[in-house]
Design a protein around this motif. Structure first.
Motif, short mmCIF file in Angstrom:
data_model
loop_
_atom_site.label_atom_id
_atom_site.label_comp_id
_atom_site.label_asym_id
_atom_site.label_seq_id
_atom_site.Cartn_x
_atom_site.Cartn_y
_atom_site.Cartn_z
N ILE A 55 -0.32 -8.10 -0.54
CA ILE A 55 0.14 -7.15 0.47
C ILE A 55 -0.97 -6.20 0.90
O ILE A 55 -0.91 -5.60 1.98
CB ILE A 55 1.37 -6.38 -0.07
CG1 ILE A 55 2.17 -5.78 1.09
CG2 ILE A 55 0.95 -5.32 -1.09
CD1 ILE A 55 3.52 -5.26 0.68
N PHE A 56 -2.03 -6.07 0.07
CA PHE A 56 -3.19 -5.27 0.43
C PHE A 56 -4.34 -6.12 0.98
O PHE A 56 -5.44 -5.61 1.19
CB PHE A 56 -3.69 -4.47 -0.77
CG PHE A 56 -2.76 -3.37 -1.21
CD1 PHE A 56 -1.94 -2.72 -0.29
CD2 PHE A 56 -2.69 -3.00 -2.54
CE1 PHE A 56 -1.07 -1.71 -0.69
CE2 PHE A 56 -1.83 -1.98 -2.95
CZ PHE A 56 -1.01 -1.34 -2.03
N ASN B 141 -5.43 -0.57 -1.40
CA ASN B 141 -5.11 -0.01 -0.10
C ASN B 141 -6.30 0.77 0.45
O ASN B 141 -6.98 1.49 -0.28
CB ASN B 141 -3.90 0.92 -0.23
CG ASN B 141 -3.24 1.19 1.11
OD1 ASN B 141 -3.84 0.96 2.16
ND2 ASN B 141 -2.01 1.67 1.09
N SER C 40 0.30 -5.13 7.20
CA SER C 40 1.33 -5.64 6.29
C SER C 40 2.30 -4.50 6.05
O SER C 40 2.22 -3.45 6.69
CB SER C 40 0.70 -6.10 4.97
OG SER C 40 0.23 -4.99 4.22
N ALA C 41 3.21 -4.68 5.11
CA ALA C 41 4.17 -3.62 4.81
C ALA C 41 3.50 -2.42 4.15
O ALA C 41 4.06 -1.31 4.16
CB ALA C 41 5.27 -4.16 3.90
N GLN C 42 2.27 -2.61 3.61
CA GLN C 42 1.62 -1.53 2.87
C GLN C 42 0.20 -1.21 3.34
O GLN C 42 -0.39 -0.24 2.89
CB GLN C 42 1.57 -1.88 1.38
CG GLN C 42 2.92 -2.00 0.70
CD GLN C 42 3.60 -0.66 0.54
OE1 GLN C 42 2.95 0.37 0.40
NE2 GLN C 42 4.92 -0.66 0.57
N GLU C 43 -0.37 -2.00 4.22
CA GLU C 43 -1.79 -1.86 4.53
C GLU C 43 -2.03 -2.06 6.02
O GLU C 43 -1.35 -2.86 6.68
CB GLU C 43 -2.59 -2.91 3.74
CG GLU C 43 -4.07 -3.02 4.08
CD GLU C 43 -4.93 -1.94 3.47
OE1 GLU C 43 -4.71 -0.78 3.87
OE2 GLU C 43 -5.78 -2.25 2.62
#
Length: 389
Positions: free
Chosen positions: A375-376, A385, A332-335
């Motif tokens: 997102i995580f 995360n 994803s954008a963060q994970e």
């Protein structure tokens, strides 16, 4: 008393030693003679105890060797994963769920079943609940049951009357997909996940609202998907022509959720044990043609490899092989999640004929969940995360 204890003590051995010494003798008035003896004895008892030790969770598979089994096989469960529904114009999907509990372990009770449709477009969700009475079966057309989505997958799980997901390992089902536009159809069983625990107990242990395929709530997803055959593919047909060999691979992302893209790693072999590899990235659900994944699935390309000139036996003009695939990475954008859980089903098509079957499976992966929207990814219960789920 000792005999009773020995019979319940497991594996035991007992040694008895008895010594006898003579005492005095005497006679009664009738001429009978008796002799008194003094007996002394001792016993040694040896007891062997057997202890049951909890088994460690087996490590996940690390390739196509298939050294460890997957838990999925054809038996009733608490969660059914239907790999596809198709509500596009001219297409019909017929879906069936049956409650096999009549008067058995679950007491012949009603059970609610929630159907969650996941659309290929952004993993949009539509849900609907139906009640099944004991021994009940429900068959529906998905375009009537869910008129809001065109194509994707469905999962159905058991709930109690309060709406909580429960262990109810009595559900079975089937799927029939009819394509009026492409003039072919195929049938398929769902992937069955049994609930963990006693019948009727709650499954959402971490109370995060997701159906966790982690071995604690439901059985884990497989590590490796094995497809025993693919046929060399033809190019897309020209307008107005009938398609030749044009198989498609259904891909379902089971880790991360709506915010993630999933990369799948392929190993595949031709009919002479020559190995090839490929990678493919998708979001949520996809049904690409094999030659959209890699041109190496084309019959014309396979003819240029070190293939077996005598195979397919009886049709040596057509090439064949087999496929091994795994989830490699979900992002994803963060994970980033290593070794995500996936599922895959090959739908073989030759002209107007289609056929499909569930693949073979190896190993387990404990990070599957249906269906996080963070997102995580998934959490226990809070997504963070770096937890690889």
């Amino acid at each position: 008393m000792l005999a009773n204890w020995l019979s319940s003590a497991g594996d035991t051995t007992a040694d008895f030693q008895v010594a006898t010494s003579a005492g005095f003798t005497f006679s009664d008035n009738c001429g009978n003679t008796a002799e008194e003896h003094t007996n002394t004895g001792s016993a040694t008892v040896s007891v062997v105890y057997h202890y049951c030790v909890a088994k460690e969770v087996p490590p996940t598979e690390t390739g196509c060797l298939c050294e460890r089994p997957s838990p999925h096989y054809r038996r009733p469960g608490s969660l059914l994963l239907f790999p596809e529904f198709d509500n596009r114009m001219g297409d019909v999907s017929v879906l069936t769920v049956t409650n096999t509990d009549c008067t058995g372990a679950a007491g012949g009770q009603n059970v609610d079943v929630e159907f969650i449709y996941i659309d290929e477009d952004g993993c949009a969700e539509y849900n609907k609940t139906e009640t099944l009475t004991p021994c009940d079966t429900l068959t529906l057309l998905t375009n009537f049951h869910n008129p809001n989505h065109e194509q994707g997958y469905v999962y159905a799980f058991a709930k109690n009357q309060d709406g909580d997901p429960i262990v109810w390992n009595h559900l079975i089902g089937s799927l029939l997909v009819i394509s009026g536009f492409q003039a072919f159809d195929y049938g398929l069983n769902p992937v069955v996940f049994q609930g963990m625990g006693d019948q009727g107990t709650l499954t959402d242990i971490d109370m995060d609202g997701n159906r966790d395929l982690d071995g604690a709530e439901y059985e884990p997803a497989p590590d490796t998907i094995l497809i025993p055959r693919f046929l060399g593919q033809d190019p897309p047909p020209a307008k107005g022509q009938v398609a030749g060999f044009r198989s498609q691979l259904i891909l379902i992302a089971l880790t991360g959720g709506r915010q993630f893209d999933t990369q799948v790693c392929f190993l595949f072999w031709n009919d002479n044990e020559e190995q090839f590899s490929a990678q493919h990235t998708f979001s949520c659900w996809e049904k690409p043609y094999l030659d959209e994944i890699t041109f190496a699935f084309r019959n014309t390309y396979l003819k240029t490899t070190d293939h077996d000139l005598d195979e397919i036996i009886g049709a040596d003009h057509r090439e064949s092989g087999w496929i091994c695939l795994q989830g490699c990475l979900a992002t994803s954008a963060q994970e980033s999640i290593m070794d995500p859980s996936i599922y895959a089903v090959l739908v073989e098509r030759v002209g107007s004929f289609g056929v499909a079957d569930l693949p073979f499976e190896c190993g387990i992966r404990m990070n599957g969940a249906l269906l996080p929207d963070h997102i995580f990814g998934d959490g226990d219960p809070t997504p963070v995360n770096g937890d690889n789920q």
